[in-house]
Scaffold this active site. Sequence first.
Site, PDB file in Angstrom:
ATOM      1  N   ASP A   1      -7.856  -3.638  -0.798  1.00  0.00           N
ATOM      2  CA  ASP A   1      -8.584  -2.702  -1.654  1.00  0.00           C
ATOM      3  C   ASP A   1      -9.904  -2.406  -0.960  1.00  0.00           C
ATOM      4  O   ASP A   1     -10.557  -3.309  -0.435  1.00  0.00           O
ATOM      5  CB  ASP A   1      -8.817  -3.248  -3.054  1.00  0.00           C
ATOM      6  CG  ASP A   1      -9.147  -2.110  -4.016  1.00  0.00           C
ATOM      7  OD1 ASP A   1      -8.371  -1.132  -4.073  1.00  0.00           O
ATOM      8  OD2 ASP A   1     -10.199  -2.164  -4.695  1.00  0.00           O
ATOM      9  N   THR A   2     -10.232  -1.135  -0.914  1.00  0.00           N
ATOM     10  CA  THR A   2     -11.415  -0.700  -0.177  1.00  0.00           C
ATOM     11  C   THR A   2     -12.267   0.201  -1.037  1.00  0.00           C
ATOM     12  O   THR A   2     -11.748   0.979  -1.839  1.00  0.00           O
ATOM     13  CB  THR A   2     -10.977   0.076   1.094  1.00  0.00           C
ATOM     14  OG1 THR A   2     -10.266  -0.822   1.943  1.00  0.00           O
ATOM     15  CG2 THR A   2     -12.162   0.633   1.855  1.00  0.00           C
TER      16      THR A   2
ATOM     17  N   THR B   1       0.835  -1.200   0.000  1.00  0.00           N
ATOM     18  CA  THR B   1       0.000   0.000   0.000  1.00  0.00           C
ATOM     19  C   THR B   1       0.868   1.248   0.000  1.00  0.00           C
ATOM     20  O   THR B   1       1.984   1.242   0.532  1.00  0.00           O
ATOM     21  CB  THR B   1      -0.934   0.039   1.237  1.00  0.00           C
ATOM     22  OG1 THR B   1      -1.781   1.190   1.139  1.00  0.00           O
ATOM     23  CG2 THR B   1      -0.174   0.113   2.556  1.00  0.00           C
TER      24      THR B   1
ATOM     25  N   PHE C   1      -9.128   9.252   7.667  1.00  0.00           N
ATOM     26  CA  PHE C   1      -8.785   9.732   6.318  1.00  0.00           C
ATOM     27  C   PHE C   1      -9.949   9.450   5.376  1.00  0.00           C
ATOM     28  O   PHE C   1     -10.982   8.923   5.780  1.00  0.00           O
ATOM     29  CB  PHE C   1      -7.502   9.048   5.827  1.00  0.00           C
ATOM     30  CG  PHE C   1      -7.655   7.570   5.551  1.00  0.00           C
ATOM     31  CD1 PHE C   1      -7.646   6.652   6.590  1.00  0.00           C
ATOM     32  CD2 PHE C   1      -7.819   7.101   4.247  1.00  0.00           C
ATOM     33  CE1 PHE C   1      -7.802   5.288   6.339  1.00  0.00           C
ATOM     34  CE2 PHE C   1      -7.965   5.737   3.991  1.00  0.00           C
ATOM     35  CZ  PHE C   1      -7.956   4.832   5.040  1.00  0.00           C
TER      36      PHE C   1
ATOM     37  N   TYR D   1     -13.115   9.187   3.349  1.00  0.00           N
ATOM     38  CA  TYR D   1     -14.502   9.614   3.538  1.00  0.00           C
ATOM     39  C   TYR D   1     -14.911   9.616   5.015  1.00  0.00           C
ATOM     40  O   TYR D   1     -16.088   9.824   5.331  1.00  0.00           O
ATOM     41  CB  TYR D   1     -15.439   8.686   2.750  1.00  0.00           C
ATOM     42  CG  TYR D   1     -15.170   8.687   1.257  1.00  0.00           C
ATOM     43  CD1 TYR D   1     -15.806   9.598   0.417  1.00  0.00           C
ATOM     44  CD2 TYR D   1     -14.287   7.779   0.680  1.00  0.00           C
ATOM     45  CE1 TYR D   1     -15.569   9.601  -0.953  1.00  0.00           C
ATOM     46  CE2 TYR D   1     -14.034   7.767  -0.686  1.00  0.00           C
ATOM     47  CZ  TYR D   1     -14.681   8.684  -1.498  1.00  0.00           C
ATOM     48  OH  TYR D   1     -14.438   8.683  -2.847  1.00  0.00           O
ATOM     49  N   ASP D   2     -13.965   9.365   5.930  1.00  0.00           N
ATOM     50  CA  ASP D   2     -14.288   9.239   7.360  1.00  0.00           C
ATOM     51  C   ASP D   2     -15.126  10.392   7.931  1.00  0.00           C
ATOM     52  O   ASP D   2     -16.042  10.141   8.724  1.00  0.00           O
ATOM     53  CB  ASP D   2     -13.004   9.082   8.194  1.00  0.00           C
ATOM     54  CG  ASP D   2     -12.459   7.658   8.141  1.00  0.00           C
ATOM     55  OD1 ASP D   2     -13.175   6.761   7.655  1.00  0.00           O
ATOM     56  OD2 ASP D   2     -11.315   7.449   8.577  1.00  0.00           O
TER      57      ASP D   2
ATOM     58  N   LYS E   1     -12.249   3.134  15.888  1.00  0.00           N
ATOM     59  CA  LYS E   1     -12.561   2.862  14.473  1.00  0.00           C
ATOM     60  C   LYS E   1     -12.146   1.431  14.114  1.00  0.00           C
ATOM     61  O   LYS E   1     -12.911   0.676  13.523  1.00  0.00           O
ATOM     62  CB  LYS E   1     -11.837   3.882  13.563  1.00  0.00           C
ATOM     63  CG  LYS E   1     -12.097   3.612  12.080  1.00  0.00           C
ATOM     64  CD  LYS E   1     -11.302   4.496  11.127  1.00  0.00           C
ATOM     65  CE  LYS E   1     -11.414   3.999   9.695  1.00  0.00           C
ATOM     66  NZ  LYS E   1     -10.539   4.673   8.738  1.00  0.00           N
TER      67      LYS E   1
ATOM     68  N   HIS F   1      -2.110   5.704   6.251  1.00  0.00           N
ATOM     69  CA  HIS F   1      -3.178   5.499   7.247  1.00  0.00           C
ATOM     70  C   HIS F   1      -3.537   4.014   7.339  1.00  0.00           C
ATOM     71  O   HIS F   1      -3.701   3.457   8.410  1.00  0.00           O
ATOM     72  CB  HIS F   1      -4.436   6.280   6.865  1.00  0.00           C
ATOM     73  CG  HIS F   1      -4.205   7.737   6.671  1.00  0.00           C
ATOM     74  ND1 HIS F   1      -4.174   8.635   7.707  1.00  0.00           N
ATOM     75  CD2 HIS F   1      -3.981   8.460   5.548  1.00  0.00           C
ATOM     76  CE1 HIS F   1      -3.956   9.849   7.241  1.00  0.00           C
ATOM     77  NE2 HIS F   1      -3.828   9.767   5.930  1.00  0.00           N
TER      78      HIS F   1
HETATM   79  P1  ITT Z   1      -3.432   1.745  -1.840  1.00  0.00           P
HETATM   80  O1  ITT Z   1      -4.120   1.324  -3.096  1.00  0.00           O
HETATM   81  O2  ITT Z   1      -2.029   2.216  -2.053  1.00  0.00           O
HETATM   82  O3  ITT Z   1      -3.536   0.720  -0.744  1.00  0.00           O
HETATM   83  P2  ITT Z   1      -5.450   3.840  -1.756  1.00  0.00           P
HETATM   84  O4  ITT Z   1      -5.637   5.018  -0.858  1.00  0.00           O
HETATM   85  O5  ITT Z   1      -5.358   4.061  -3.230  1.00  0.00           O
HETATM   86  O6  ITT Z   1      -4.178   3.028  -1.224  1.00  0.00           O
HETATM   87  P3  ITT Z   1      -7.755   2.141  -2.286  1.00  0.00           P
HETATM   88  O7  ITT Z   1      -7.389   1.877  -3.684  1.00  0.00           O
HETATM   89  O8  ITT Z   1      -8.199   0.978  -1.451  1.00  0.00           O
HETATM   90  O9  ITT Z   1      -6.603   2.816  -1.425  1.00  0.00           O
HETATM   91  O10 ITT Z   1      -8.822   3.306  -2.356  1.00  0.00           O
HETATM   92  C1  ITT Z   1      -9.763   3.424  -1.453  1.00  0.00           C
HETATM   93  C2  ITT Z   1     -10.138   4.861  -1.220  1.00  0.00           C
HETATM   94  O11 ITT Z   1     -11.299   4.720  -0.387  1.00  0.00           O
HETATM   95  C3  ITT Z   1      -9.133   5.660  -0.400  1.00  0.00           C
HETATM   96  O12 ITT Z   1      -8.313   6.475  -1.177  1.00  0.00           O
HETATM   97  C4  ITT Z   1     -10.033   6.498   0.500  1.00  0.00           C
HETATM   98  O13 ITT Z   1     -10.492   7.636  -0.175  1.00  0.00           O
HETATM   99  C5  ITT Z   1     -11.210   5.567   0.711  1.00  0.00           C
HETATM  100  N1  ITT Z   1     -11.026   4.775   1.936  1.00  0.00           N
HETATM  101  C6  ITT Z   1     -10.399   3.583   2.079  1.00  0.00           C
HETATM  102  N2  ITT Z   1     -10.421   3.170   3.357  1.00  0.00           N
HETATM  103  C7  ITT Z   1     -11.078   4.146   4.042  1.00  0.00           C
HETATM  104  C8  ITT Z   1     -11.408   4.324   5.393  1.00  0.00           C
HETATM  105  O14 ITT Z   1     -11.060   3.452   6.330  1.00  0.00           O
HETATM  106  N3  ITT Z   1     -12.088   5.424   5.729  1.00  0.00           N
HETATM  107  C9  ITT Z   1     -12.423   6.340   4.806  1.00  0.00           C
HETATM  108  N4  ITT Z   1     -12.127   6.262   3.518  1.00  0.00           N
HETATM  109  C10 ITT Z   1     -11.465   5.164   3.128  1.00  0.00           C
END
Ligand code: ITT
Length: 191
Positions: free
Chosen positions: A68-69, A7, A148, A150-151, A171, A11
Site C-alpha cells: 500500500d502506497t 495487486t 504511473f 503522481y510520477d 526509479k 506497474h
Molecule cells: P493495488 O491496491 O491494487 O495494489 P492501487 O493502484 O490501488 O493498487 P494503492 O492503493 O497503493 O495502489 O494506491 C496508491 C496510489 O498512489 C496509486 O493509485 C497511485 O496513484 C499512487 N502511487 C502509488 N505508487 C506510486 C508510484 O510509484 N508513483 C506514483 N504514484 C504512485
Amino acid sequence: MKLVFATNNKHKLEEVKTIISNDFEILNLKDINCFDDIPETQDTIEGNASQKAFYIYENYKMNCFADDTGLEIDVLNGEPGVYSARYAGEGCSFDDNIEKVLKKLSGVSNRKAQFKTVISLVINGKEYQFKGIIEGTLLKERRGTSGFGYDPVFLPKGYDKTFAELSSEEKNKISHRGTASRKLAEFLKNR
Ligand code: ITT
C-alpha cells in the site's frame, strides 16, 4: 516457493518483479483466479497493506504480500495518504488525481512531499512489514511520460528529473517501493 502479489496495479507488479529473486514464483491475482474487489478500508497505509495481504491468505490459503502506497504532502497534513488512489473520487484517473493536487497547491510555495510504501508479507499466517520512503517536491506542471500515478509531478530530492522522466531502473533504485521491495527480497533470501 510461490508467493501471490495482491495487486491490481500492473506497474507495481513490474517494479517489484525485477527486485524479487527468481527463486520465488510471483503470482498475480489473475493467476489465482481472484477478481475480487479486495477491501482497503483501514485509515493507515500499514493497515491497508495488512488487510490486502491477509485477505488473500485467508480466502485463497496462499502465502502473499501486498503493497500500500501513499503520497503524503506536507502542507496538506499528509493528504492524500491512504486516499492517494481515489483522491479525486471513486473511479478517477491518475490524471484527475494530479489535477486535484496541483489545484490544492496552487500558489503554495512549500511543495514538499514524500511517497511511503508499506509491504505486508503473510507467510503461514505470520505477518512481516517492510517500509520505504522517498522525499521530494511537487512541481507545478507535469514532466515525463514513464511510470504511473503522481510520477510526472514528483521530483525526488537531489534529482533534476521527475519519476516520470527517469527510467524504471533509475526509479527503482531510489523509490519508496524499490526500498521496501529490497527489504522484502533480503528477508526472503535469508529465510
Ligand atoms: P493495488 O491496491 O491494487 O495494489 P492501487 O493502484 O490501488 O493498487 P494503492 O492503493 O497503493 O495502489 O494506491 C496508491 C496510489 O498512489 C496509486 O493509485 C497511485 O496513484 C499512487 N502511487 C502509488 N505508487 C506510486 C508510484 O510509484 N508513483 C506514483 N504514484 C504512485
